[in-house]
Every structure is written in C-alpha cells, then in structure tokens.
Design an enzyme around this catalytic site. Structure first.
Site, mmCIF file in Angstrom:
data_model
loop_
_atom_site.group_PDB
_atom_site.id
_atom_site.type_symbol
_atom_site.label_atom_id
_atom_site.label_comp_id
_atom_site.label_asym_id
_atom_site.label_seq_id
_atom_site.Cartn_x
_atom_site.Cartn_y
_atom_site.Cartn_z
ATOM 1 N N HIS A 65 0.877 -1.198 0.000
ATOM 2 C CA HIS A 65 0.000 0.000 0.000
ATOM 3 C C HIS A 65 0.903 1.233 0.000
ATOM 4 O O HIS A 65 1.503 1.576 1.021
ATOM 5 C CB HIS A 65 -0.896 0.024 1.240
ATOM 6 C CG HIS A 65 -1.814 1.202 1.305
ATOM 7 N ND1 HIS A 65 -3.159 1.087 1.575
ATOM 8 C CD2 HIS A 65 -1.609 2.530 1.149
ATOM 9 C CE1 HIS A 65 -3.714 2.276 1.569
ATOM 10 N NE2 HIS A 65 -2.780 3.183 1.325
ATOM 11 N N HIS A 116 1.543 5.393 -1.608
ATOM 12 C CA HIS A 116 1.175 6.590 -2.371
ATOM 13 C C HIS A 116 2.432 7.186 -2.990
ATOM 14 O O HIS A 116 3.343 7.603 -2.264
ATOM 15 C CB HIS A 116 0.522 7.633 -1.461
ATOM 16 C CG HIS A 116 -0.743 7.146 -0.828
ATOM 17 N ND1 HIS A 116 -1.979 7.318 -1.413
ATOM 18 C CD2 HIS A 116 -0.961 6.454 0.308
ATOM 19 C CE1 HIS A 116 -2.908 6.761 -0.646
ATOM 20 N NE2 HIS A 116 -2.314 6.231 0.408
ATOM 21 N N ARG A 170 2.028 9.556 -5.647
ATOM 22 C CA ARG A 170 1.644 10.849 -6.254
ATOM 23 C C ARG A 170 2.112 10.918 -7.712
ATOM 24 O O ARG A 170 2.277 9.905 -8.363
ATOM 25 C CB ARG A 170 2.197 12.049 -5.449
ATOM 26 C CG ARG A 170 2.072 11.941 -3.934
ATOM 27 C CD ARG A 170 0.661 11.838 -3.443
ATOM 28 N NE ARG A 170 0.610 11.989 -1.979
ATOM 29 C CZ ARG A 170 -0.378 11.525 -1.237
ATOM 30 N NH1 ARG A 170 -1.401 10.878 -1.774
ATOM 31 N NH2 ARG A 170 -0.381 11.718 0.063
ATOM 32 N N ASN A 175 -5.258 7.332 -5.791
ATOM 33 C CA ASN A 175 -5.989 8.556 -5.413
ATOM 34 C C ASN A 175 -5.253 9.820 -5.848
ATOM 35 O O ASN A 175 -4.954 10.700 -5.053
ATOM 36 C CB ASN A 175 -6.294 8.580 -3.894
ATOM 37 C CG ASN A 175 -5.050 8.628 -3.028
ATOM 38 O OD1 ASN A 175 -3.987 8.137 -3.406
ATOM 39 N ND2 ASN A 175 -5.170 9.222 -1.853
ATOM 40 N N LYS A 235 -9.260 -0.411 -5.733
ATOM 41 C CA LYS A 235 -9.263 0.255 -4.427
ATOM 42 C C LYS A 235 -10.623 0.865 -4.131
ATOM 43 O O LYS A 235 -11.159 1.634 -4.935
ATOM 44 C CB LYS A 235 -8.197 1.353 -4.438
ATOM 45 C CG LYS A 235 -8.205 2.243 -3.215
ATOM 46 C CD LYS A 235 -7.640 1.534 -2.000
ATOM 47 C CE LYS A 235 -7.864 2.387 -0.757
ATOM 48 N NZ LYS A 235 -6.700 2.468 0.098
ATOM 49 N N HIS A 288 -10.259 0.894 2.028
ATOM 50 C CA HIS A 288 -10.049 1.890 3.086
ATOM 51 C C HIS A 288 -11.251 1.758 4.026
ATOM 52 O O HIS A 288 -12.349 2.207 3.699
ATOM 53 C CB HIS A 288 -9.951 3.307 2.515
ATOM 54 C CG HIS A 288 -9.662 4.325 3.579
ATOM 55 N ND1 HIS A 288 -8.454 4.972 3.696
ATOM 56 C CD2 HIS A 288 -10.429 4.765 4.612
ATOM 57 C CE1 HIS A 288 -8.488 5.769 4.758
ATOM 58 N NE2 HIS A 288 -9.675 5.673 5.326
ATOM 59 N N HIS A 301 -4.311 -0.869 6.051
ATOM 60 C CA HIS A 301 -3.846 -0.076 7.192
ATOM 61 C C HIS A 301 -4.780 -0.198 8.400
ATOM 62 O O HIS A 301 -5.351 0.767 8.874
ATOM 63 C CB HIS A 301 -3.618 1.397 6.821
ATOM 64 C CG HIS A 301 -4.644 2.030 5.921
ATOM 65 N ND1 HIS A 301 -5.990 1.973 6.168
ATOM 66 C CD2 HIS A 301 -4.502 2.724 4.781
ATOM 67 C CE1 HIS A 301 -6.620 2.633 5.210
ATOM 68 N NE2 HIS A 301 -5.750 3.086 4.357
ATOM 69 N N LEU A 319 -4.764 8.928 8.250
ATOM 70 C CA LEU A 319 -6.048 8.230 8.299
ATOM 71 C C LEU A 319 -5.860 6.789 7.842
ATOM 72 O O LEU A 319 -5.140 6.567 6.866
ATOM 73 C CB LEU A 319 -7.081 8.934 7.407
ATOM 74 C CG LEU A 319 -7.570 10.260 7.975
ATOM 75 C CD1 LEU A 319 -8.426 10.996 6.952
ATOM 76 C CD2 LEU A 319 -8.350 10.048 9.279
ATOM 77 N N ASP A 331 1.493 2.555 3.535
ATOM 78 C CA ASP A 331 0.655 3.754 3.414
ATOM 79 C C ASP A 331 1.520 5.010 3.497
ATOM 80 O O ASP A 331 1.068 6.053 3.978
ATOM 81 C CB ASP A 331 -0.450 3.777 4.476
ATOM 82 C CG ASP A 331 -1.547 4.768 4.143
ATOM 83 O OD1 ASP A 331 -1.617 5.247 2.994
ATOM 84 O OD2 ASP A 331 -2.341 5.080 5.060
ATOM 85 N N HIS A 352 3.075 14.396 1.904
ATOM 86 C CA HIS A 352 2.485 15.742 1.744
ATOM 87 C C HIS A 352 3.594 16.725 2.084
ATOM 88 O O HIS A 352 4.426 16.432 2.956
ATOM 89 C CB HIS A 352 1.313 15.956 2.717
ATOM 90 C CG HIS A 352 0.130 15.093 2.458
ATOM 91 N ND1 HIS A 352 -0.831 15.395 1.524
ATOM 92 C CD2 HIS A 352 -0.256 13.919 3.018
ATOM 93 C CE1 HIS A 352 -1.760 14.452 1.518
ATOM 94 N NE2 HIS A 352 -1.440 13.535 2.414
HETATM 95 C C1 NCD Z 1 -3.530 9.051 2.326
HETATM 96 C C2 NCD Z 1 -3.091 10.131 1.320
HETATM 97 O O1 NCD Z 1 -2.512 11.112 1.748
HETATM 98 O O2 NCD Z 1 -3.299 9.938 0.111
HETATM 99 N N1 NCD Z 1 -3.510 9.613 3.630
HETATM 100 C C3 NCD Z 1 -3.420 8.920 4.789
HETATM 101 O O3 NCD Z 1 -3.530 9.518 5.849
HETATM 102 N N2 NCD Z 1 -3.204 7.633 4.812
HETATM 103 C C4 NCD Z 1 -4.860 8.537 1.934
HETATM 104 C C5 NCD Z 1 -5.207 7.254 2.630
HETATM 105 O O4 NCD Z 1 -4.636 6.202 2.338
HETATM 106 O O5 NCD Z 1 -6.081 7.279 3.497
HETATM 107 ZN ZN ZN Z 2 -3.212 5.100 1.812
#
Ligand code: NCD
Ligand code: ZN
Length: 346
Positions: free
Chosen positions: A14, A16, A18, A42, A100, A137, A175, A221, A249, A253
């Site tokens: 899992h 991200h 971007r 996402n 997803k 999720h 998660h 989250l 996860d 950011h």
């Molecule tokens: C994730 C994100 O920033 O894309 N944020 C997070 O807190 N895990 C989105 C997600 O997986 O919930």
């Molecule tokens: Zn995530």
C-alpha cells in the site's frame, strides 16, 4: 559483533507515489529497498480506467532513476461508474493487481469514492469471479460516527455485509488500526481476507499525536488509536499469521500542507520503513517473523511469486535518516519514531 539478517526483498502492499515532482522525489525512497508496491490510485483526478492506470505506470517507470529496479503494481480507483469489463480487461492483461475502494470522503482525494454499494455490485461480482483483490479503506464517513470508531463501524455496517453478499470476493483490509480489525481477520476461514499494517501504526498511538502539542506529522487516516490497539497490531504483525503483511501507506504531503490550520492526513515512511519495522520486531523478539511480514505473506495473498533477490539488515549504532526529503513542491518530513533505530539496510 554486528548482527545481520538476510531477507527476500520486501514489497510494499500500500503506497502513495503521487505524480509529477512529488513522484520524482519519493519514488527512489521506496525503490531503494522495495521490489514492488501496490500503487494507490488517489491522484487528482483519480486513476479510474485501465488506460489511466497504464499511463500512470509509464510515468512511474519514467521517474525511476537509472539503475534502480522497481515494479509498480497498479490499482484502479472504484467509482460508481466503474465498468466491470474494463476492470476485467486490465486485470487479464496483468496491468492491475487490485481495485481500491474508498468510501466517498473518507480520506485525502476520495471525493469520487463509493456512496451507494448497490452501484458497484457488478464490479465486485466480476472481481470475485476473476479473483482480483479489493483493497479497502475501512472507515465510514457518517458525520455522526466518532473518528476513533469509524473503522469498527465500517466492519459491521459495510465490510461484513459486502463480503457476505459477494462470496469469493478477495479483500485486503488496508492499514488496520484496531484490535477489532485484527480479530475480524483472524475469525475468517479460508484465504479470501488479508490485512496490511503500516510501520507507523506499529509505533504511535493517539497520545503521540495529541499530548504535549499537536504533531501534524503523526496525523494520518485511519487515525492512530489508543495504546491497546497499537499493541494488538504489533501482536498481529509479529504473530507469523500469513494474513497480515506490510503496507506502509507512506503518504507524502509537503510540510506546508501538513503544518497548517487544516493539515493533510498522511505519514511519510518510505525512507526508513525497514528500520522502523525491524526495530519493532526486534523489541518483540520476533525477528524470525519479519521476512513473512515484509516479503512473503503479501505475495502469497496476491498470488505472486516472492522476490528472488534479497536485502541484508544490519544491527549496530543508531542509524540516522534525513528529517525531510526535498521535492520540487517543497520539503516532506520523514516519519520520526521518537526512539533510536538500530537496524539498517546494508
Ligand atoms: C492518504 C493520502 O494522503 O493519500 N492519507 C493517509 O492519511 N493515509 C490517503 C489514505 O490512504 O487514506
Ligand atoms: Zn493510503
């Protein structure tokens, strides 16, 4: 004498990554240690169709530095308009490895998620037929439900009914953050249900976020729960039960977006995950279970071969990591466990 441990190369179930400048900055952090990762869809706008997933995969591969090897395992973002045949074709070609499910509004960039589960019945049935996993999720978005209860309520109100209505649907509870979620996984027969656990949920509880001043870099989250839940997650991860596997996860950011009056959810752990997880397992005297959690259980669930290459972990003096990495969009803070890490990837 240094202690070492050689493992099959880990995968991240899992992640991200971007896009654009952020992708460029964070991809090497994962590819340094991990062979493959399930790539979250996402983006803005989300990766909804097979064509979009193919284009995103190509952008990821183009961002990979010379000489690094990494295989992105693509996913599609389930919407109420998703076409079962598009999903089936993308799975048959080997392009996607999962779909997803974000309940609409549950987390970062989830506005296109599912509101009415009847509208995705056809897709879920097709996925059950072809054995394509649904990554979930697991939080309800009902404003009446307390944020700390959203995972538990999701299991009762959504997950269990959806699974009962779709026999054979393979699901990854992503998660997980509660003892109830770990218990739910353990209570099922068969091999249709697995769960990922992040490094940070093995380390922080809600006090870390809120006591002594608010710590935006610990906010993600699903939000970390109380200590008894963290202990239950450590118990599940280190148990050797093959239904639990690592999904970081890691969710970058920029600091500007985290350290804000309305800060984004997400912890960035790609840089130091293996050190974090090794430290947790070592403290539990469970180093013999680490390879299962990081490198074997995930591939087995996804019915993929485990990696043939290996990494070696070494234990010694505390390892230091940069406190942030630079991206073209601004600095991204690396997750700080708040205690020394003694294991490094050699
Ligand atoms: C994730 C994100 O920033 O894309 N944020 C997070 O807190 N895990 C989105 C997600 O997986 O919930
Ligand atoms: Zn995530």
């Amino acid at each position: 004498m240094t202690q070492t441990l050689t493992l099959r190369r880990p995968d991240d179930w899992h992640l991200h990554l971007r896009d654009g400048a952020m992708l460029q900055a964070v991809l090497p952090e994962t590819a340094r240690h991990f062979a493959r990762a399930i790539i979250m869809p996402n983006l803005v706008p989300p990766v909804v169709t097979g064509d979009q997933a193919a284009a995103y995969r190509d952008r990821i591969l183009a961002a990979l530095p010379e000489g690094m090897r990494f295989e992105p395992l693509m996913t599609l973002y389930l919407t109420e308009e998703t076409d079962p045949e598009d999903v089936a074709a993308a799975a048959a070609s080997g392009l996607i490895k999962a779909v997803k499910l974000y309940p609409a509004g549950a987390t970062t960039n989830s506005a296109s998620g599912v509101r009415d589960f009847d509208k995705v019945r056809g897709v879920l049935e097709k996925m059950a037929e072809i054995g394509l996993p649904l990554c979930v999720h697991g939080e309800v978005t009902d404003p009446e439900i307390d944020i700390f209860d959203r995972e538990a309520v999701f299991i009762d109100r959504v997950l269990d009914p959806v699974r009962r209505a779709t026999p054979g649907l393979r699901v990854v509870m992503e998660h997980i953050t509660t003892s109830g979620a770990a218990d739910y996984v353990r209570a099922q027969d068969g091999d249709d249900l697995g769960a990922t656990i992040t490094a940070h949920h093995l380390i922080i509880n809600r006090n870390h976020i809120l006591v002594g001043g608010i710590k935006p870099h610990y906010y993600c989250l699903p939000v970390a729960k109380r200590e008894s839940h963290r202990l239950a997650l450590v118990g599940a991860a280190t148990s050797g039960d093959a239904r639990f596997f690592l999904g970081t996860d890691s969710a970058p950011h920029t600091d500007a977006n985290k350290e804000s009056a309305c800060g984004c959810a997400g912890c960035f752990t790609a840089t130091n995950t293996m050190s974090l997880v090794a430290e947790v397992f070592d403290r539990e005297n469970a180093m013999d279970k680490l390879e299962g959690f990081t490198s074997l259980n995930g591939p087995a669930f996804y019915r993929l071969p485990a990696n043939e290459t290996t990494i070696t972990l070494e234990k010694g003096e505390p390892v230091s990591y940069p406190d942030h990495i630079d991206s073209g969009d601004g600095p991204v803070t690396v997750f700080d466990p708040g205690f020394p890490l003694h294991w490094r990837v050699a």
